[in-house]
Design a protein around this motif. Sequence first.
Motif, PDB file in Angstrom:
ATOM      1  N   ARG A 149      10.581  19.790  -8.122  1.00  0.00           N
ATOM      2  CA  ARG A 149      10.895  18.735  -7.872  1.00  0.00           C
ATOM      3  C   ARG A 149      13.155  19.938  -7.580  1.00  0.00           C
ATOM      4  N   GLU A 150      12.592  19.945  -9.795  1.00  0.00           N
ATOM      5  CA  GLU A 150      14.086  20.334  -9.998  1.00  0.00           C
ATOM      6  C   GLU A 150      14.084  22.283 -10.037  1.00  0.00           C
ATOM      7  N   ILE A 151      13.481  22.237  -9.382  1.00  0.00           N
ATOM      8  CA  ILE A 151      13.699  24.037  -8.822  1.00  0.00           C
ATOM      9  C   ILE A 151      14.194  24.155  -7.390  1.00  0.00           C
ATOM     10  N   ALA A 152      13.777  22.622  -6.253  1.00  0.00           N
ATOM     11  CA  ALA A 152      13.628  22.757  -5.563  1.00  0.00           C
ATOM     12  C   ALA A 152      15.551  23.075  -4.808  1.00  0.00           C
ATOM     13  N   LYS A 153      16.184  21.842  -6.421  1.00  0.00           N
ATOM     14  CA  LYS A 153      17.615  21.239  -5.882  1.00  0.00           C
ATOM     15  C   LYS A 153      18.681  22.307  -6.321  1.00  0.00           C
ATOM     16  N   GLY A 154      17.982  23.789  -6.053  1.00  0.00           N
ATOM     17  CA  GLY A 154      18.636  25.199  -6.971  1.00  0.00           C
ATOM     18  C   GLY A 154      18.657  25.470  -8.314  1.00  0.00           C
ATOM     19  N   CYS A 155      18.539  26.563  -8.184  1.00  0.00           N
ATOM     20  CA  CYS A 155      18.716  26.740  -9.932  1.00  0.00           C
ATOM     21  C   CYS A 155      18.702  28.392 -10.308  1.00  0.00           C
ATOM     22  N   GLN A 156      19.279  28.880 -10.656  1.00  0.00           N
ATOM     23  CA  GLN A 156      19.093  30.674 -11.046  1.00  0.00           C
ATOM     24  C   GLN A 156      18.519  31.632 -11.960  1.00  0.00           C
ATOM     25  N   CYS A 180       9.839  29.469  -8.546  1.00  0.00           N
ATOM     26  CA  CYS A 180      10.901  30.764  -8.900  1.00  0.00           C
ATOM     27  C   CYS A 180      11.539  31.213  -7.379  1.00  0.00           C
ATOM     28  N   LYS A 181      10.219  32.347  -7.125  1.00  0.00           N
ATOM     29  CA  LYS A 181      10.921  33.177  -5.839  1.00  0.00           C
ATOM     30  C   LYS A 181      11.246  32.786  -4.729  1.00  0.00           C
ATOM     31  N   GLU A 182      10.452  31.294  -4.357  1.00  0.00           N
ATOM     32  CA  GLU A 182      11.643  30.280  -2.991  1.00  0.00           C
ATOM     33  C   GLU A 182      12.521  29.833  -3.510  1.00  0.00           C
ATOM     34  N   ALA A 183      12.543  29.976  -4.316  1.00  0.00           N
ATOM     35  CA  ALA A 183      14.234  29.469  -5.181  1.00  0.00           C
ATOM     36  C   ALA A 183      14.954  30.493  -4.982  1.00  0.00           C
ATOM     37  N   GLY A 184      15.273  31.658  -4.971  1.00  0.00           N
ATOM     38  CA  GLY A 184      15.214  33.535  -5.344  1.00  0.00           C
ATOM     39  C   GLY A 184      15.768  33.115  -6.902  1.00  0.00           C
ATOM     40  N   ALA A 185      14.681  32.207  -7.930  1.00  0.00           N
ATOM     41  CA  ALA A 185      15.192  31.881  -9.176  1.00  0.00           C
ATOM     42  C   ALA A 185      14.440  32.857 -10.040  1.00  0.00           C
ATOM     43  N   VAL A 186      15.276  33.621 -11.428  1.00  0.00           N
ATOM     44  CA  VAL A 186      15.077  34.271 -12.191  1.00  0.00           C
ATOM     45  C   VAL A 186      14.080  33.976 -13.295  1.00  0.00           C
ATOM     46  N   LEU A 187      12.856  34.176 -13.378  1.00  0.00           N
ATOM     47  CA  LEU A 187      11.587  33.393 -13.976  1.00  0.00           C
ATOM     48  C   LEU A 187      11.404  34.240 -15.775  1.00  0.00           C
TER      49      LEU A 187
END
Length: 400
Positions: A149-156, A180-187
């Motif tokens: 839910r939170e990652i899908a809202k957009g995060c870096q 993270c990969k779906e959202a383009g976020a760095v883990l």
Amino acid sequence: MANGSDSSGKASWKAATKAVRGGLMRSEHGEISEALYLTSGYAYDSAEQAMARMKGEELGFVYSRYGSPTCEMLQQRIALIENAETCRVTASGMGAISSAILAPLKAGDRVVAATALFGSCRWIIANLMPKYGIETVFVDGADLDAWEREIAKGCQLVLIESPANPLLDGVDIEAVSKLCKEAGAVLVVDNVFATPILQKPLELGADVVVYSGTKHMDGQGRVMLGAILTSAQYMEEVYDPYLRHVGPAAAPFNAWVVLKGLETLKLRVDAQSASAARIADVIAAHPNVSAVRYPHRKDHPHYDVHKRQMTSGGTMIALSVKGGQEAAFKFLNSLELVDICNNLGDTKSLACHPSTTTHRALTDEEQAAMGLDRSWIRFSVGLEDPDDLEADVVNALNSV
């Protein structure tokens, strides 16, 4: 960086061999133990060479804030053990984690982090980042629906620890990495408790792994050091400019000490983990204990995740004694062999009261959000004979 080393092509070595031989750069003297280069600067053969090195057109060292032969050996060795493309070492574990999570971000970005984090890490997320216009949110690390839910809202950027400090919470690294990969976020994964011997976050999908080399890598209570591991491209584009200009550089002496510590890393972690598994069972059976957490005990709430990700349960135990802080302090004060200390991963067994030490900067509400109350003890199992450790722990528990 360095002009060559023997680490290339050594990926097939086993962990213990990498920890002894990785990154070795011998001088013309042929020393067996790695050389310690205590120098702040380096001489050039010509002004043209100085220009070429500073521009990155010629390999070689230019200034010890940028790198040194001793630090380079350590970086190559840690990268080999982690199966990472590259590594940079810093002055401390917090130097590594702060750099790892701040360098990629800018005002307007959004960060999602697990609720269970080391106290200083949580302070950076909750208090420092918002000052620079970075939105932050915490989620229960075991709640994949919350992550989604939170990652899908957009995060870096996403930050997790697994096992987490201090109650050894588990996070499904592979599942979170896919989100993270779906959202383009760095883990970014803090892997201190597991060590690279027991868990490989990069192989589970993490983009960046960080360590406090102060802990198991040195493992003998001598120096502070941190490490960041990621792809060569991401390191060059994101971290190298930050590290060079901000300057959280590791001292060559500390790097040399950790190089020597790594030679016995696997031996120590394996032996300490075996003792910890035994001691955890002893603690769990004691009537004055209300709860125990050890990653490979089936009663750990995140056992399935830890069992899948870690090759053993590790060196850390969390225990909750009946009677709250008063009983917890009595337990700690009754220990004769185990030291009261907020460090961990040492050859000496260490125990602390997280609520009043490592996580004291958190409010009671923030501590409660990660399941921490004043009854909990964090216990780092060392290399003492397990018979002696068991006797000391049982005696202290009997006094509660």
